[in-house]
Design an enzyme around this catalytic site. Structure first.
Site, PDB file in Angstrom:
ATOM      1  N   HIS A   1       0.828  -1.211   0.000  1.00 11.08           N
ATOM      2  CA  HIS A   1       0.000   0.000   0.000  1.00 11.08           C
ATOM      3  C   HIS A   1       0.863   1.262   0.000  1.00 11.08           C
ATOM      4  O   HIS A   1       0.536   2.243  -0.652  1.00 11.08           O
ATOM      5  CB  HIS A   1      -0.919   0.002   1.227  1.00 11.08           C
ATOM      6  CG  HIS A   1      -1.951  -1.088   1.168  1.00 11.08           C
ATOM      7  ND1 HIS A   1      -3.266  -0.853   0.878  1.00 11.08           N
ATOM      8  CD2 HIS A   1      -1.843  -2.429   1.327  1.00 11.08           C
ATOM      9  CE1 HIS A   1      -3.935  -1.999   0.867  1.00 11.08           C
ATOM     10  NE2 HIS A   1      -3.086  -2.969   1.158  1.00 11.08           N
TER      11      HIS A   1
ATOM     12  N   ASP B   1      -5.670   5.985   1.554  1.00 13.00           N
ATOM     13  CA  ASP B   1      -5.821   4.581   1.169  1.00 13.00           C
ATOM     14  C   ASP B   1      -7.265   4.140   1.452  1.00 13.00           C
ATOM     15  O   ASP B   1      -7.786   4.365   2.559  1.00 13.00           O
ATOM     16  CB  ASP B   1      -4.846   3.699   1.948  1.00 13.00           C
ATOM     17  CG  ASP B   1      -4.809   2.268   1.402  1.00 13.00           C
ATOM     18  OD1 ASP B   1      -3.765   1.855   0.881  1.00 13.00           O
ATOM     19  OD2 ASP B   1      -5.847   1.562   1.488  1.00 13.00           O
TER      20      ASP B   1
ATOM     21  N   THR C   1      -5.467   0.492  -3.975  1.00 13.46           N
ATOM     22  CA  THR C   1      -4.173  -0.069  -4.372  1.00 13.46           C
ATOM     23  C   THR C   1      -4.372  -1.483  -4.906  1.00 13.46           C
ATOM     24  O   THR C   1      -3.416  -2.188  -5.177  1.00 13.46           O
ATOM     25  CB  THR C   1      -3.193  -0.094  -3.181  1.00 13.46           C
ATOM     26  OG1 THR C   1      -3.753  -0.948  -2.180  1.00 13.46           O
ATOM     27  CG2 THR C   1      -2.959   1.283  -2.602  1.00 13.46           C
TER      28      THR C   1
ATOM     29  N   HIS D   1       2.113 -14.835  -5.487  1.00 14.02           N
ATOM     30  CA  HIS D   1       0.896 -14.918  -4.672  1.00 14.02           C
ATOM     31  C   HIS D   1      -0.204 -14.037  -5.265  1.00 14.02           C
ATOM     32  O   HIS D   1      -1.312 -14.014  -4.769  1.00 14.02           O
ATOM     33  CB  HIS D   1       1.203 -14.479  -3.242  1.00 14.02           C
ATOM     34  CG  HIS D   1       1.504 -13.003  -3.115  1.00 14.02           C
ATOM     35  ND1 HIS D   1       2.410 -12.344  -3.929  1.00 14.02           N
ATOM     36  CD2 HIS D   1       1.004 -12.046  -2.286  1.00 14.02           C
ATOM     37  CE1 HIS D   1       2.457 -11.060  -3.587  1.00 14.02           C
ATOM     38  NE2 HIS D   1       1.619 -10.863  -2.597  1.00 14.02           N
TER      39      HIS D   1
ATOM     40  N   TRP E   1      -1.539  -7.327  -5.860  1.00 12.31           N
ATOM     41  CA  TRP E   1      -1.831  -6.536  -7.057  1.00 12.31           C
ATOM     42  C   TRP E   1      -0.578  -5.855  -7.625  1.00 12.31           C
ATOM     43  O   TRP E   1      -0.406  -5.750  -8.836  1.00 12.31           O
ATOM     44  CB  TRP E   1      -2.938  -5.511  -6.775  1.00 12.31           C
ATOM     45  CG  TRP E   1      -3.338  -4.733  -7.989  1.00 12.31           C
ATOM     46  CD1 TRP E   1      -3.315  -3.380  -8.137  1.00 12.31           C
ATOM     47  CD2 TRP E   1      -3.828  -5.258  -9.248  1.00 12.31           C
ATOM     48  NE1 TRP E   1      -3.758  -3.024  -9.394  1.00 12.31           N
ATOM     49  CE2 TRP E   1      -4.076  -4.163 -10.097  1.00 12.31           C
ATOM     50  CE3 TRP E   1      -4.063  -6.549  -9.740  1.00 12.31           C
ATOM     51  CZ2 TRP E   1      -4.557  -4.309 -11.403  1.00 12.31           C
ATOM     52  CZ3 TRP E   1      -4.536  -6.702 -11.036  1.00 12.31           C
ATOM     53  CH2 TRP E   1      -4.782  -5.591 -11.853  1.00 12.31           C
ATOM     54  N   ASN E   2       0.323  -5.397  -6.739  1.00  9.45           N
ATOM     55  CA  ASN E   2       1.550  -4.774  -7.259  1.00  9.45           C
ATOM     56  C   ASN E   2       2.372  -5.789  -8.040  1.00  9.45           C
ATOM     57  O   ASN E   2       2.854  -5.507  -9.143  1.00  9.45           O
ATOM     58  CB  ASN E   2       2.400  -4.205  -6.122  1.00  9.45           C
ATOM     59  CG  ASN E   2       1.706  -3.044  -5.433  1.00  9.45           C
ATOM     60  OD1 ASN E   2       1.585  -1.969  -5.986  1.00  9.45           O
ATOM     61  ND2 ASN E   2       1.216  -3.286  -4.230  1.00  9.45           N
TER      62      ASN E   2
ATOM     63  N   GLU F   1       3.300  -5.583 -11.918  1.00 11.73           N
ATOM     64  CA  GLU F   1       4.721  -5.526 -12.304  1.00 11.73           C
ATOM     65  C   GLU F   1       5.046  -6.636 -13.297  1.00 11.73           C
ATOM     66  O   GLU F   1       5.802  -6.442 -14.248  1.00 11.73           O
ATOM     67  CB  GLU F   1       5.599  -5.639 -11.038  1.00 11.73           C
ATOM     68  CG  GLU F   1       5.562  -4.365 -10.188  1.00 11.73           C
ATOM     69  CD  GLU F   1       5.980  -4.529  -8.723  1.00 11.73           C
ATOM     70  OE1 GLU F   1       5.813  -3.577  -7.943  1.00 11.73           O
ATOM     71  OE2 GLU F   1       6.460  -5.628  -8.363  1.00 11.73           O
TER      72      GLU F   1
ATOM     73  N   GLN G   1      -5.969 -11.579  -3.501  1.00  9.94           N
ATOM     74  CA  GLN G   1      -5.088 -12.379  -4.374  1.00  9.94           C
ATOM     75  C   GLN G   1      -5.861 -13.401  -5.205  1.00  9.94           C
ATOM     76  O   GLN G   1      -5.483 -13.715  -6.336  1.00  9.94           O
ATOM     77  CB  GLN G   1      -4.009 -13.063  -3.518  1.00  9.94           C
ATOM     78  CG  GLN G   1      -3.101 -12.031  -2.837  1.00  9.94           C
ATOM     79  CD  GLN G   1      -2.450 -12.541  -1.566  1.00  9.94           C
ATOM     80  OE1 GLN G   1      -2.376 -13.750  -1.336  1.00  9.94           O
ATOM     81  NE2 GLN G   1      -1.959 -11.642  -0.743  1.00  9.94           N
TER      82      GLN G   1
HETATM   83  N1  UDP Z   1       8.755  -6.820  -3.448  1.00 16.37           N
HETATM   84  C1  UDP Z   1      10.089  -6.554  -3.565  1.00 16.37           C
HETATM   85  N2  UDP Z   1      10.978  -7.566  -3.289  1.00 16.37           N
HETATM   86  C2  UDP Z   1      10.583  -8.806  -2.890  1.00 16.37           C
HETATM   87  C3  UDP Z   1       9.196  -9.069  -2.797  1.00 16.37           C
HETATM   88  C4  UDP Z   1       8.304  -8.056  -3.078  1.00 16.37           C
HETATM   89  O1  UDP Z   1      10.493  -5.444  -3.937  1.00 16.37           O
HETATM   90  O2  UDP Z   1      11.448  -9.629  -2.636  1.00 16.37           O
HETATM   91  C5  UDP Z   1       7.793  -5.736  -3.746  1.00 16.37           C
HETATM   92  C6  UDP Z   1       7.060  -5.977  -5.039  1.00 16.37           C
HETATM   93  O3  UDP Z   1       7.799  -5.451  -6.123  1.00 16.37           O
HETATM   94  C7  UDP Z   1       5.734  -5.278  -4.814  1.00 16.37           C
HETATM   95  C8  UDP Z   1       5.541  -5.319  -3.299  1.00 16.37           C
HETATM   96  O4  UDP Z   1       6.797  -5.685  -2.738  1.00 16.37           O
HETATM   97  O5  UDP Z   1       5.800  -3.936  -5.258  1.00 16.37           O
HETATM   98  C9  UDP Z   1       4.534  -6.378  -2.865  1.00 16.37           C
HETATM   99  O6  UDP Z   1       3.263  -5.901  -3.115  1.00 16.37           O
HETATM  100  P1  UDP Z   1       2.101  -6.869  -3.562  1.00 16.37           P
HETATM  101  O7  UDP Z   1       0.883  -6.038  -3.742  1.00 16.37           O
HETATM  102  O8  UDP Z   1       2.493  -7.680  -4.725  1.00 16.37           O
HETATM  103  O9  UDP Z   1       1.935  -7.882  -2.370  1.00 16.37           O
HETATM  104  P2  UDP Z   1       1.801  -7.739  -0.779  1.00 16.37           P
HETATM  105  O10 UDP Z   1       3.185  -7.712  -0.268  1.00 16.37           O
HETATM  106  O11 UDP Z   1       1.032  -6.484  -0.499  1.00 16.37           O
HETATM  107  O12 UDP Z   1       1.078  -8.985  -0.407  1.00 16.37           O
END
Ligand code: UDP
Length: 459
Positions: free
Chosen positions: A23, A123, A145, A359, A362-363, A367, A384
């Site tokens: 977030h 948020d 987000t 998993h 959304w980020n 990506e 997810q």
């Molecule tokens: N991320 C990272 N390195 C890692 C794992 C995750 O930089 O080893 C970053 C990833 O690029 C993303 C964020 O952490 O931007 C994870 O956000 P996401 O919404 O995918 O999942 P959440 O962690 O919220 O479950």
């Protein structure tokens, strides 16, 4: 342009992120974007998982001085209860901090160009702060987000709960291709707390928000966005993919230090030969599933880069990564690389990456989409499952690892996505989606900037 920028800087936008990696990242990307378009930006934030102001000299940061109960900060907390408690604990400190910003400007007078508060972007999960901003008379935009599809699911939640669906594979009317099993869920979490939380999130948007900002783009979610616009009759700005639009460097928004050494390791690998494995910053797996993941990866014969972060295994140590199974390191030798945190965006952009076992946060999903990388999906909780269903059944750029995580099933799925024909077809579609993402226009951002700049300032 300089004059226009100067006029806009008089409009200050106050942002408030939910303090978790998935977030904070898009909120800070939005902050960078708004600032680059000439608006003044203040980020109100909790001390818990606070962003580092030194990485964003162009933004103002103000802590809200919250007192969080243990159930918010303790690892392994019930997520629904955690979010409810976080909202309760932040409501008054957020209101006070925002009210102080309004007063500060009033006292300084209009001549000092600090920028008057034009609106807040909060948020969307922080329903208490959305309501509080509106009560102070500040127009408030809710930042989603997650995907537009997930947001639609949240808006529909009371109807879905009352419908009392029992068949897990039944398609949900008006939310197809989502099945009952794909709806937002948090296993082991108190169901009433989760429903209560979602109802408050949807209620705050309906009653207090002046608009919604979503980290998505028309190229992948046009029908979902159109339905949200029809349902809410509010301006909805699809400003994503924010990491592409904002151009904020990844290291600016990460809450953990990445192990950049894995990039040099990837440099030694042939194109599209490595599977990247990460379950994000919060999801956990049981000890048995962790072992099956490990031996499945080993058995697949495919090179892999695996993020094994502290806390990945439920009930394990929070400060240190879980120990790898006995004999695993010898088995994988230099075919597998383990890190505790990866520079994920750079990893996904690396030519050596062939697929992403994710998993479906959304980020991570966005990506991967933006780099044209096909996915193996293992959704764990919350949105997810929704994202995974879209990856596999709407965009066709991924497949499920399997209903159970078992080494034989894992090895087969990994081989399918990396070297099978199905994987090749998914890669082709992923490439087309990447093209769509890179063609995403800034029209929605332009309208957002225009919208904010046209607001009367609150002080
Ligand atoms: N991320 C990272 N390195 C890692 C794992 C995750 O930089 O080893 C970053 C990833 O690029 C993303 C964020 O952490 O931007 C994870 O956000 P996401 O919404 O995918 O999942 P959440 O962690 O919220 O479950």
């Amino acid at each position: 342009m300089a004059g226009q920028e100067q006029r806009r800087r008089r409009h200050r936008v106050v942002l408030f992120p939910l303090p978790f990696q998935g977030h904070v990242t898009p909120m800070l990307q939005l902050a960078a974007l708004l600032h680059s378009r000439g608006l003044a930006v203040t980020v109100l934030h909790t001390a818990f998982n606070a962003p580092d102001p030194a990485r964003h000299p162009e933004l103002a940061f103000v802590p809200i001085h919250e007192a969080l109960p243990d159930e918010v900060t303790c690892p392994g907390a019930d997520i629904a209860r955690q979010l409810l408690a976080l909202n309760t604990a932040c409501e008054a400190p957020f209101r006070d901090a925002l009210a102080s910003l309004l007063l500060l400007r009033g006292r300084r007078g209009q001549d000092q160009d600090q920028g008057s508060v034009a609106c807040a972007v909060v948020d969307g999960q922080c329903y208490a702060a959305v309501d509080a901003a509106a009560q102070l008379g500040v127009p408030v935009l809710a930042l989603r987000t997650d995907s537009a599809a997930t947001f639609r699911t949240m808006l529909a939640f009371p109807r879905l709960r009352d419908a009392g669906y029992e068949m897990l594979d039944e398609l949900v009317p008006d939310l197809e291709p989502l099945r009952v099993r794909d709806l937002i869920r948090v296993d082991g979490s108190d169901a009433d707390a989760l429903c209560g939380f979602i109802a408050r999130v949807a209620g705050a948007v309906r009653s207090s928000a002046s608009g919604v900002v979503v980290n998505t783009f028309e190229g992948i979610e046009a029908p979902e966005l159109a339905k949200i616009r029809r349902e809410l009759s509010l301006p909805v700005f699809a400003v994503g993919p924010l990491h592409l639009m904002s151009r904020a460097p990844a290291e600016q928004t990460t809450l953990r230090a990445p192990d950049g050494g894995c990039l040099a390791w990837l440099d030694t690998r042939p194109p599209r030969s490595v599977l990247y494995v990460s379950l994000g910053s919060v999801a956990t797996v049981g000890h048995a599933a962790f072992e099956e993941m490990a031996w499945g990866l080993a058995g697949s014969g495919v090179p892999f880069l695996w993020v094994v972060r502290p806390g990945l295994v439920a009930g394990g140590e929070e400060e240190a990564p879980p120990p790898l199974p006995d004999g695993f390191s010898e088995e994988i030798k230099n075919r597998g690389k383990i890190v505790t945190w990866a520079p994920q965006r750079e990893v996904l952009a690396h030519a050596a990456i062939g697929a992403f076992w994710t998993h479906c946060g959304w980020n991570s999903t966005l990506e991967s989409v933006c780099e044209g990388v096909p996915m193996l999906v293992q959704p764990c909780f919350a949105d997810q499952t929704v994202n995974a269903r879209y990856v596999t059944h709407v965009w066709g750029v991924g497949m499920e690892v399997g209903e159970v995580i078992e080494r034989g099933i894992v090895a087969e799925a990994v081989a399918k996505v990396m070297v099978g024909e199905e994987g090749a077809r998914m890669r082709e579609r992923a490439h087309r989606l990447k093209m769509e993402a890179s063609a995403a226009t800034s029209l929605s951002i332009d309208s957002l900037i225009h919208y904010i700049s046209s607001l009367p300032t609150a002080n």
